[in-house]
Each structure stands twice: as structure tokens, then as C-alpha cells.
Design an enzyme around this catalytic site. Sequence first.
Site, PDB file in Angstrom:
ATOM      1  CB  CYS A 167      -0.921  -0.172   1.075  1.00 44.42           C
ATOM      2  SG  CYS A 167      -2.057  -1.328   1.158  1.00 44.42           S
ATOM      3  CG  HIS A 310      -1.995   4.606   4.817  1.00 43.54           C
ATOM      4  ND1 HIS A 310      -1.797   4.270   3.528  1.00 43.54           N
ATOM      5  CD2 HIS A 310      -2.297   3.666   5.287  1.00 43.54           C
ATOM      6  CE1 HIS A 310      -1.902   3.131   3.077  1.00 43.54           C
ATOM      7  NE2 HIS A 310      -2.049   2.472   4.406  1.00 43.54           N
ATOM      8  CD  GLU A 321      -1.753   8.174   8.764  1.00 43.39           C
ATOM      9  OE1 GLU A 321      -1.351   8.897   7.747  1.00 43.39           O
ATOM     10  OE2 GLU A 321      -2.641   7.459   8.423  1.00 43.39           O
ATOM     11  CE  LYS A 342      -5.581   4.224   1.624  1.00 43.78           C
ATOM     12  NZ  LYS A 342      -4.708   5.466   2.100  1.00 43.78           N
ATOM     13  CG  HIS A 347      -6.692   0.784   1.183  1.00 41.22           C
ATOM     14  ND1 HIS A 347      -5.480   1.280   0.545  1.00 41.22           N
ATOM     15  CD2 HIS A 347      -5.675   0.296   2.383  1.00 41.22           C
ATOM     16  CE1 HIS A 347      -4.326   1.363   0.894  1.00 41.22           C
ATOM     17  NE2 HIS A 347      -4.518   0.598   1.994  1.00 41.22           N
ATOM     18  CG  PHE A 406      -0.167  -5.719   4.561  1.00 39.57           C
ATOM     19  CD1 PHE A 406      -0.762  -4.951   5.473  1.00 39.57           C
ATOM     20  CD2 PHE A 406      -0.893  -6.904   4.010  1.00 39.57           C
ATOM     21  CE1 PHE A 406      -2.129  -5.090   5.916  1.00 39.57           C
ATOM     22  CE2 PHE A 406      -2.265  -6.962   4.710  1.00 39.57           C
ATOM     23  CZ  PHE A 406      -2.875  -6.123   5.372  1.00 39.57           C
TER      24      PHE A 406
END
Length: 421
Positions: A167, A310, A321, A342, A347, A406
Site C-alpha cells: 500500500c 494513509h 498514524e 480513502k 483503499h 503490509f
Amino acid sequence: MRTKLPRRVAVTGIGLVTPLGTGIDKAWAAVRAGCGGIGPITRFDASNLKTRIAAEVKDFDPLAFMDRKTDKRLATFIKYAVGASRMALSDSGVEITPELAPLAACSMGCGLGGLKIMEDSHSVIMEQRPDRISPFFIPMMIGNMSAGQVAIELGLTGPNYLCATACAAGTHAIGLGFELVRDHGMEVAVCGGTESVVTPLAVAGFNAIKALSTRNDDPAGASRPFDRDRDGFVLGEGAGMLVLEDWDRARARGARIYAEVLGYGASCDAFHITAPREDGQGAVLAMEAALADASARGVGREDIGYINAHGTSTDLNDHMETLAVKKVFGDRAYKVPVSSTKSMTGHLLGAAGGVEAAFTILAIRDGILPPTVNYENQDPECDLDYVPNIAREASLKAAMSNSFGFGGTNGSVIFGAPDAW
């Protein structure tokens, strides 16, 4: 090849393929209005899955960007990359001449590549015979063909890379493009991210790790970053591409400059295969590295007026975050608007960084902060200014876009108003 380093880097073109619409005007208008692109899955029968919603691209016509023969030979994620890149190059006004081509780089980000092609081809083997597999199976499946096909279509013969960093891939690809122009003599870089994995296997796989929202009866309200009642992210698809260009070259040809790329940073949590570090230290390192990079242009953390987070709408990311932003900005964190687009796009995985960088740049251009929609109930651990539900006017000198993936891979990029630095 020019050797005077480092150079300033301009953003002169943007191309978007998103669940909110194809093209800058459609997608950005939807963001400004707080409109979402999430709905029931239409690509396949999802009735036996826990999650039956996604953010699908609805208005992309590949034949607007390629001929019918090429269309039949490409996976959807590659088509999105080609379409967004063609739009970005056209928007920039750059002409790829034989002289420029070796100095024109391409860096793409993609997480899962041609997953649907793999699923479909596996079905062919199981239901028919191995020799029924298409000879285009491999080039349709592998992620680097997004960059390869864009180079073929646009005539880019400079360095060609794929960032497969989950991502964070789109942001890393932009950071790489930035460095290729600033530090390695490239005149132009086409860079960003692409993804299209709204498939049974992807949805089932993310369901297996309890990452997706199951708010099937309320698709529009399913992606709710930083909200107390979030229950996971919504899978999306699309592509976001930028044309980066040597500043002096762009100025000399009278180009319209959206923004300047001011800094880029990357890091790794070295912690867990899917979960971020709870203390946010990996994200902190990426943001601090981007700020240190931007300091060469005279940018300080006090100049950052907006952060495109994010912001996945998962507990682990949103808590981490928020904490990381507090660590980087201290008491000023409460004065820096932070929002997650998002909440509207879902996403986009490897494409997220490209699309969100574009939204960050457009926020600088128009003086408009994108909202975090569906923000209704405050999470005590998420207590920053998330620009809830309604876009807000703000004059921006510089803004940051964050992406975390990830494997603990992190990226941050900083953009600035073209006349501010």
C-alpha cells in the site's frame, strides 16, 4: 546527460482513474463535494462473502487510450496505468521526442498485479487443459508490465521500475521518480500507482485477516477513517499518475506547474507482516526523513499545512498514524489538518499513494482541504483535526502525503506551492 545536482522538480501533469470518476475534473470535484464511490460489488457474485461492497471504477473506457487489439492483451490494472499516464502526459504538455526519450523515466507502484488474470487462468487449468492458457497470461499478470506498457505506449526509454511495496507502492514510485529527476539527470518521470483487484480471492483474503469493512447495508458509510465506529477498510481500484519534470526545463517551455516536489522519505517498521508498530515509529521515521529532505529547500515542519493521511479506517492504522503525527509535530499536531480521502475512494492499495498525492497537489493548487467523510463519533485515541465531512478552504505552502503498507513499509512525500519556495 546533465550533471548539475540537485535540481528542483516540478509536477506538470496529473492523470486519474478512480472510483469517483476518470480524469482530474471528475475525481477532484467529487472529493471537494465529499462524494463517495463505494457501492455493492458488481464485478462478480459476492453473495457468499462477508464483504459485498467495494469502490469500483465505473466510467473508464480503455478504448479512449488504446486500440482494441492492445485492450484485449492487457490486464485491467495495466489499462488503468496506461490511461492515467496518457492523461498525465497530455496534461503536462510534454512531448516525448527521440532526444528526450532516454531522459524520460517511468516508475510505477502496484501491490497485487493481475490477480484476476491468475484466478481466471487457474479456472481454465482446472476446468479445461493447461494448453488452453493464454500466451498473454504471464505479461498480463506480472506487476512490472504496468511500467513496461506505459513506457511502450509513451515512448519512454529511460529507467523503468516497478515498486511492489504493497500500500506504499504509489508513494514510493513517486519518490523514486523525484530522485531520478533531482539526482540522476532525468528530465522527466512518469510515476504513480495502479491497482485492480476487486476479485473473489482478494476480498476473501482480506476478509480472512479481518481487514475489510462488513458494513454491507451501508456502503456509503462503510469507509470511516478515524471514526470510533470504523470496522475496516473498503477495497478500491484505480490509478493515479504524475509527470515530474526538471524545474528549469518546465519553466523554459512555459509549462503550467501544479506544485514542487520538496521532499521524500521512506522507512520500514521491521516489526510484523501486516500490523504497523503500535508506537508509530516507522511512520515517524518516514515523515522525519521527508522533512529532512525538504529542509534543503528551506522547508520546516511548521510549513506543513495539511497531511493527506494513509487513514485506512482500521483501528491499528488510524491509532498508529495519529500517534505518529503527534510525535513528529508535537503540540502543533493539533493545528495541522489531517484527512483521509480513502473515506471516499476506498483503499486503492498500490494505487493509493498516486491518487492521494494528486489530491494533495490539487489541495495546494485550489486552497481546499479534502474532508474525511463519515466522521461522526470521535475515537478518544484519534483526536486530531480530521477535516470532518466538509471540505475547508486553507492557503497551503506545503503539504504531506503518507502511505504505509503490509510488511511495515512506509513512505511520505512533501509537495509545495510552486511560487512559495
